[in-house]
Design an enzyme around this catalytic site. Structure first.
Site, short mmCIF file in Angstrom:
data_model
loop_
_atom_site.label_atom_id
_atom_site.label_comp_id
_atom_site.label_asym_id
_atom_site.label_seq_id
_atom_site.Cartn_x
_atom_site.Cartn_y
_atom_site.Cartn_z
N ASP A 23 0.88 -1.17 0.00
CA ASP A 23 0.00 0.00 0.00
C ASP A 23 0.92 1.22 0.00
O ASP A 23 1.53 1.55 1.01
CB ASP A 23 -0.88 -0.05 1.27
CG ASP A 23 -1.68 1.24 1.48
OD1 ASP A 23 -1.62 2.13 0.61
OD2 ASP A 23 -2.35 1.35 2.53
N LYS A 86 2.93 11.08 -3.40
CA LYS A 86 1.86 10.43 -4.17
C LYS A 86 0.97 11.46 -4.87
O LYS A 86 0.41 11.21 -5.92
CB LYS A 86 1.02 9.58 -3.20
CG LYS A 86 -0.02 8.72 -3.87
CD LYS A 86 -0.64 7.80 -2.84
CE LYS A 86 -1.73 6.92 -3.40
NZ LYS A 86 -2.28 6.05 -2.35
N GLU A 186 -7.22 0.52 -4.48
CA GLU A 186 -7.24 0.41 -3.01
C GLU A 186 -8.58 -0.12 -2.49
O GLU A 186 -8.60 -1.01 -1.64
CB GLU A 186 -6.91 1.77 -2.40
CG GLU A 186 -5.44 2.11 -2.57
CD GLU A 186 -5.10 3.59 -2.44
OE1 GLU A 186 -5.99 4.37 -2.02
OE2 GLU A 186 -3.96 3.97 -2.74
N ASP A 210 -12.91 5.85 2.75
CA ASP A 210 -11.49 5.89 3.13
C ASP A 210 -11.10 7.31 3.54
O ASP A 210 -10.94 8.20 2.70
CB ASP A 210 -10.66 5.42 1.91
CG ASP A 210 -9.16 5.43 2.19
OD1 ASP A 210 -8.72 5.98 3.20
OD2 ASP A 210 -8.41 4.88 1.35
#
Ligand code: AMP
Length: 616
Positions: A23, A86, A186, A210
């Site tokens: 992850d 990211k 994800e 999330d």
């Protein structure tokens, strides 16, 4: 076409090699493996923490630190400490400039569409290299734990990541010496971790909520016959637990009359206290602490009031996602919670009330995505025989672009049938023909890949370079036949070829191509970056020359001379083979040219307005 798992017969990759699940997060990253038949995250050497802060620090000599150690440098050397990389993956400066203040390090302001670069001291890094460092760290953590080399991985990305962002993630893996077997979403990983795909033949609809430290994503998935489809996604790339911390800090400043203005250290200390208070309130009814000799505190009631506007924003996104998926709340079968901030009991209750359903929260919300990635890795390794194996493309397919670079259109391991398209343009004024060369392979330079075919799109109407829009589509049907089609979108001129089974390749050949790509990853990416810098520099040199010609009357000789000198200085670096030198020269030229360009634009506008009356 090939079936996964791929059986690599030669070299040092063994068939029972472990495949790790990673992850690669905005704030934290984790790696997980299947051990004793169970997915488990791999912790630090003290066996304590699984989370690795996604932070990279470079010292003055160019040495690298990653994770906790790098995090310590955030306050003392912010300009050398890269976080949230990211957010930059597959992005240009144009894409991120409105959030520039968020980053404490220097992102090069070239105001172009090319991919962002980060300046640390006198070196330039791109997000792929930086993510590569994080992946390398995770790889070595697992290797230390299992005493065995790790070569293959599954990496997760947000469901909304586009092609460029996914490709950047693959490249980062390659740079870390990892063969990235799959990039998975994800939310799909989270659903796998909860085993929602098991014990059911029926189609299921899943909402994955999330909320991390700095981002919020809601994804609606549909699971049918073992295949996940993303129905919709929504969210906010700048909303998360950090906002709750900030709101608590501001609440305290008002309530207790604290003064932290202008003092970065005090602000940071207050932020940390706020975060601790938030976490403790997940267990207790109230907290109290000291700040600068003052007793400060927070009750659950106050805390919940503070959280409400943030939770409401996330629920508004949930509504959007449901609307886009054309679903009612009642049609959602499962709600899954992901991200550290979903530990807040009030948040859980609010999400549960919104969907009218008990939420899945039995797994650690920080670990759930990595655990799912490990499960997917295990399926790919063929260890879960009951899982469906799909036809996939064994190697990447793409075309040659300027400088002999391979531009991947369908990445390796894509499920077939599939189609994908990308737009290209011409590089020379009035260009009539465009040669399209189709390649297969994992290397960044086409000369190291296999050529599958070539054709020419003719009779493009004459236009200046960069104006024609040429769509190149790759279509693979269920029988594995690849069609490549080029279409000039303005004139609708179309040309296409069909490539039959010639691109089927033996397993040995394939294994060799994959091993080569890993072995040469470092040099390939360096050559690619150099070629990209040269392409960009050539482009800038040409436009500077045009600019000088067109603006002889606007500027004095001195400015234009200086511009010419900087342009020549840039040209001189082209043969140096030194990417940093080229980038530095580009930067110098750009920063000198930018104010001139603005001025020239103003002159043009006022010229255009002169003599024109505005009629209402
Ligand atoms: P992530 O980005 O998923 O690692 O989530 C990190 C965020 O979760 C940070 O904002 C943390 O402050 C928050 N967090 C972690 N533990 C808790 C907790 N027990 N209660 C509330 N928030 C938490």
């Amino acid at each position: 076409m090939s079936k996964i798992p791929i059986n690599l017969k030669e070299g040092n990759i063994e068939t029972d090699d472990i495949i790790v699940g990673i992850d690669l997060g905005t704030t934290n990253s984790l790696v997980a493996i299947i051990a004793d038949e169970k997915p488990q995250t791999v912790k630090d050497s003290a066996g304590k923490h699984a989370l690795v802060p996604s932070i990279v620090y470079f010292d003055h000599k160019g040495n690298v630190e990653v994770g906790e150690e790098a995090k310590q440098k955030l306050i003392i050397e912010p300009e050398r400490t890269i976080f949230s990389v990211k957010r930059l993956m597959g992005k240009s400066y144009q894409d991120i400039k409105s959030h520039k203040d968020f980053f404490s390090y220097n992102i090069i302001d070239d105001d172009t569409e090319s991919l962002v670069k980060i300046e640390v001291g006198d070196r330039y890094y791109n997000p792929v290299e930086l993510s590569g460092q994080i992946l390398k760290y995770l790889k070595s953590r697992v290797e230390a734990k299992i005493g065995q080399k790790v070569k293959r991985a599954v990496i997760t990305v947000p469901a909304y990541f586009n092609d460029a962002q996914r490709q950047a993630t693959r490249d980062a893996g390659k740079l870390a010496g990892l063969d990235v077997l799959r990039i998975i979403n994800e939310p799909t990983a989270a659903s796998l971790a909860y085993g929602i795909d098991q014990n059911t033949e029926e189609a299921r609809t899943i909402a994955v909520y999330d909320l991390g430290g700095g981002t919020f994503d809601i994804s609606i998935l549909r699971l049918e016959k073992g295949i996940y489809e993303v129905l919709s996604t929504s969210g906010d790339t700048f909303l998360g637990g950090d906002d709750i911390d900030r709101s608590i800090g501001n609440y305290w400043i008002d309530k207790y009359g604290l003064d932290v203005k202008e003092d970065k250290k005090k602000q940071q200390a207050l932020r940390l206290l706020a975060e601790n208070a938030k976490k403790e309130l997940s267990q207790q009814d109230s907290v109290s602490m000291r700040f600068e000799n003052k007793e400060i505190g927070l009750s659950r009631e106050e805390f919940e009031k503070i959280c409400t506007p943030i939770i409401d924003k996330t629920l508004a996104s949930c509504r959007n996602a449901l609307r886009d998926a054309k679903l009612q709340k009642s049609q959602i079968d499962h709600v899954i919670l992901v991200g550290g901030s979903t530990r807040i009991p009030y948040l859980k209750a609010s999400v549960s009330a919104f969907f009218g359903k008990t939420v899945n929260d039995s797994l650690d919300p920080d670990e759930v995505v990595a655990l799912g990635a490990a499960i997917q890795a295990n399926i790919l390794a063929g260890k879960q025989k009951d899982m469906l194996l799909l036809d996939i493309t064994p190697l990447s397919l793409g075309i040659e672009t300027v400088g002999g670079l391979m531009d991947v259109i369908i990445p390796r391991n894509s499920k077939i049938p599939i189609s994908a398209a990308r737009n290209y343009t011409t590089s020379v004024d009035g260009q009539k023909n465009l040669r399209i060369s189709v390649f297969q392979g994992e290397r960044d330079l086409v000369e190291n890949n296999r050529k599958l075919g070539e054709f020419i799109l003719r009779d493009i109407p004459p236009m200046p370079a960069g104006i024609p829009k040429i769509e190149i589509a790759f279509i693979i049907d269920a029988d594995g036949i690849l069609k490549v089609r080029a279409k000039e979108l303005r004139s609708q001129k179309t040309q296409q070829i069909e490539i039959k089974s010639t691109y089927g390749i033996s397993e040995e050949e394939m294994a060799k191509m994959l091993l080569d790509s890993l072995e040469h990853a470092q040099e390939d990416i360096a050559v690619k970056a150099l070629l990209e810098a040269i392409n960009e520099a050539n482009h800038i040199i040409l436009s500077t020359e045009k600019f000088i010609k067109q603006n002889q009357e606007v500027f004095d000789n001195k400015s234009l001379e200086k511009l010419g000198e900087l342009k020549e200085a840039l040209r001189d670096t082209l043969d140096s083979g030194n990417k940093n030198a080229i980038e530095k020269a580009m930067r110098k030229l750009n920063s000198f040219a930018e104010p001139l360009a603005h001025e020239a634009m103003d002159v043009q506008i006022s010229k255009a307005m002169k003599g024109k009356s505005i009629n209402s």
